[in-house]
Design a protein around this motif. Structure first.
Motif, PDB file in Angstrom:
ATOM      1  N   GLY A 126     -20.762   7.087 -27.216  1.00 12.35           N
ATOM      2  CA  GLY A 126     -20.746   6.295 -28.440  1.00 12.35           C
ATOM      3  C   GLY A 126     -20.955   4.828 -28.169  1.00 12.35           C
ATOM      4  N   LEU A 174     -18.148   3.863 -25.583  1.00 16.62           N
ATOM      5  CA  LEU A 174     -17.209   4.937 -25.250  1.00 16.62           C
ATOM      6  C   LEU A 174     -17.787   5.784 -24.128  1.00 16.62           C
ATOM      7  CD1 LEU A 174     -14.578   6.454 -25.845  1.00 16.62           C
ATOM      8  CD2 LEU A 174     -15.822   7.778 -27.580  1.00 16.62           C
ATOM      9  N   ARG A 226     -12.868   6.168 -32.799  1.00 15.55           N
ATOM     10  CA  ARG A 226     -13.417   7.407 -32.228  1.00 15.55           C
ATOM     11  C   ARG A 226     -12.686   7.788 -30.945  1.00 15.55           C
ATOM     12  NH1 ARG A 226     -19.857   8.506 -31.201  1.00 15.55           N
ATOM     13  NH2 ARG A 226     -19.642  10.421 -29.983  1.00 15.55           N
ATOM     14  N   TYR A 227     -12.393   6.792 -30.119  1.00  8.59           N
ATOM     15  CA  TYR A 227     -11.641   7.055 -28.881  1.00  8.59           C
ATOM     16  C   TYR A 227     -10.265   7.628 -29.188  1.00  8.59           C
ATOM     17  CZ  TYR A 227      -8.608   5.898 -24.927  1.00  8.59           C
ATOM     18  OH  TYR A 227      -7.667   5.949 -23.921  1.00  8.59           O
ATOM     19  N   ILE A 277     -15.589   2.305 -32.514  1.00 11.61           N
ATOM     20  CA  ILE A 277     -15.492   2.989 -31.219  1.00 11.61           C
ATOM     21  C   ILE A 277     -14.021   3.232 -30.842  1.00 11.61           C
ATOM     22  CG2 ILE A 277     -15.986   2.777 -28.759  1.00 11.61           C
ATOM     23  CD1 ILE A 277     -18.397   3.450 -30.516  1.00 11.61           C
TER      24      ILE A 277
END
Length: 412
Positions: free
Chosen positions: A250, A242, A260-261, A257
């Motif tokens: 990240g 990321l 999280r994005y 990931i």
């Protein structure tokens, strides 16, 4: 560097100098033009003497596209690089491909690298497709015999048999990308670097490319892939990286990931920079099933706006529909410091309650720009609407419809 690493990056940085014209326009008199030209020439001579980058403009701004990047990529891994527009993804790939020199830091690469970053790079326009295959192979250090053994497979995969002896400057962008990818993937690279350029190809060719990249990764090759298509990243990659504002925030399993994005995309500030244009978006879902969108565009300098639309996306940034300006003003439109403000009322079909993202696509001075995650659209449950089915069963839209019983079946 560990023998298990294909790429090791330490403290990588890439800085650009950006020039801005403070007056925002052309000189109005011959004296102004002469004075401005003299100042520009003087600045250029000073920069050359100091071995600095030559930049036009009254004001110079330092912009770090990458800063303090530390990253290790294992041999044989399929890595997806994720981030919003301007996060530094393409710059990172250009530095790794040795197209752009880094400003700071150190990179260690083990293995032969083949890259496909932009339509138009890597081929000589005056040479034929066949000649460019041999040229690219030679650049990668392959012998003529090695290339001859693979050339039939390269041509067949690209599907350009009829035009292989035609100069590539006469190819369409799709043909160009098909041949460029086929060359990069078949000439035995140990590291394959692919940017969003595959979006130019049709769906069938994209599937072929993804299958070939999976095959390369499974055979121990290293694949670096940048895409805004989160579904493709899930299917192809095992590891995710990321990037946010030029820094790695990240690294981990691709599912983690991507999640999280998407969480960071949920915290958007409703503003995005698309080239010289700053776009502000606000979206509101209402209980009657309608949605209201407000869009404001401004530019530091005068630009010609020729295309404009909002894009509503669902899970994995899947595009649901677009809303354009519906001829509300004449295109092309000269945009400057005075903002262009639009309100768009969408009355149907109604979206199923849930969370959606709103982005902008535009073309400024002939160049396309896009950001799919500028604002969040929260759609509430429709007032008075009753259903037994949960949102995950109902899809994304709820059209108005009527059911008529055409014939009744008699009981046997």
């Amino acid at each position: 560097m560990s023998e298990q690493n294909a790429i090791k990056i330490e403290g990588l940085g890439k800085k650009y100098l950006i020039g801005h014209n403070l007056d925002g326009g052309r000189p109005k008199t011959f004296r102004e033009a002469l004075t401005k030209g003299f100042k520009s020439a003087l600045t250029s001579v000073r920069n050359m003497a100091q071995l600095r980058q030559l930049v036009a403009g009254d004001e110079i701004e330092e912009f770090w596209a990458l800063k303090d990047v530390d990253l290790e990529i294992k041999r044989g891994d399929a890595v997806g690089i994720i981030g919003r527009n301007g996060a530094g993804k393409s710059t990172l790939l250009k530095v790794l491909s040795r197209i752009t020199e880094p400003t700071a830091g150190r990179i260690e690469i083990t293995g032969r690298v083949a890259s496909l970053l932009e339509v138009g790079t890597g081929f000589h326009p005056e040479l034929t497709g066949r000649e460019n295959i041999f040229l690219n192979g030679a650049i990668l250090g392959m012998s003529r015999k090695e290339i001859q053994r693979k050339i039939d497979r390269i041509i067949d995969f690209a599907g350009v048999e009829k035009f292989i002896d035609t100069p590539v400057k006469r190819y369409s962008s799709g043909m160009y990308v098909r041949l460029a990818f086929s060359v990069a993937a078949h000439l035995d690279p140990e590291i394959l670097i692919v940017d969003e350029v595959l979006a130019v190809g049709d769906a069938a060719f994209q599937r072929k490319c993804h299958a070939l990249m999976r095959e390369l990764a499974n055979s121990g090759k290293t694949v670096l892939f940048v895409s805004h298509n989160l579904r493709s990243l899930r299917e192809l990659c095992r590891t995710g990286v990321l990037l946010e504002q030029g820094q790695v925030t990240g690294v981990g399993p691709i599912e983690q990931i991507i999640d999280r994005y998407q969480q960071t995309a949920a915290d958007v500030q409703s503003v995005a920079r698309l080239g010289a244009i700053e776009a502000w978006v606000k979206a509101e879902g209402r209980e009657d099933g309608s949605n209201v969108f407000r869009l404001s565009l401004t530019a530091r300098r005068r630009v010609s706006l020729s295309e404009l639309c909002l894009i509503v996306t669902g899970k994995d940034e899947e595009r649901l529909y677009i809303l354009n300006q519906q001829n509300s003003f004449e295109m092309p439109y000269d945009l400057g410091p005075v903002s262009l403000q639009l309100r768009i009322d969408q009355t149907g079909p109604a979206l199923v309650e849930g969370s959606y993202m709103v982005g902008v696509y535009l073309k400024a001075d002939g160049k396309p720009y896009e950001d799919l995650a500028i604002a969040r659209l929260e759609v509430p449950a429709r007032k008075g609407f009753q259903t037994f089915y949960p949102p995950e069963v109902r899809g994304v839209v709820e059209p108005e419809f009527a059911v008529t019983v055409a014939a009744a079946l008699e009981k046997q």
